[in-house]
Design an enzyme around this catalytic site. Sequence first.
Site: not given
Length: 108
Positions: A29, A32
């Site tokens: 991600c 993230c």
Amino acid sequence: MLEIIYENILEETLKTIDLVIVDFYATWCGPCKKVSAELEKLYQSHPEYTIVKVNVEEEGMQSYVEKNEIQSLPTVKIFYKEKEIYKTVGYNAKFIDNIKDNIKLVNV
């Protein structure tokens, strides 16, 4: 920051520490990684904060992720005395300001 890979350790952390910031992420991600970097800076400037990282892909966290309906990443939650007081999904420019504002609300 602490990496937690088992549900029971996360639950024990939430029981024993009044204020916990939990970063739910996955290695693939991109946003993230931005959140993680911002939380690392926050931790460096406020080592009194307990910030934990939870990789949602870890087998030991699957039940917790499902029970708590973590469906989008990144998800960051603030817990105070075991209760969720704030949740944010995704990344935006005011991410850290919002985290700090919510911490101030509990006077920590």
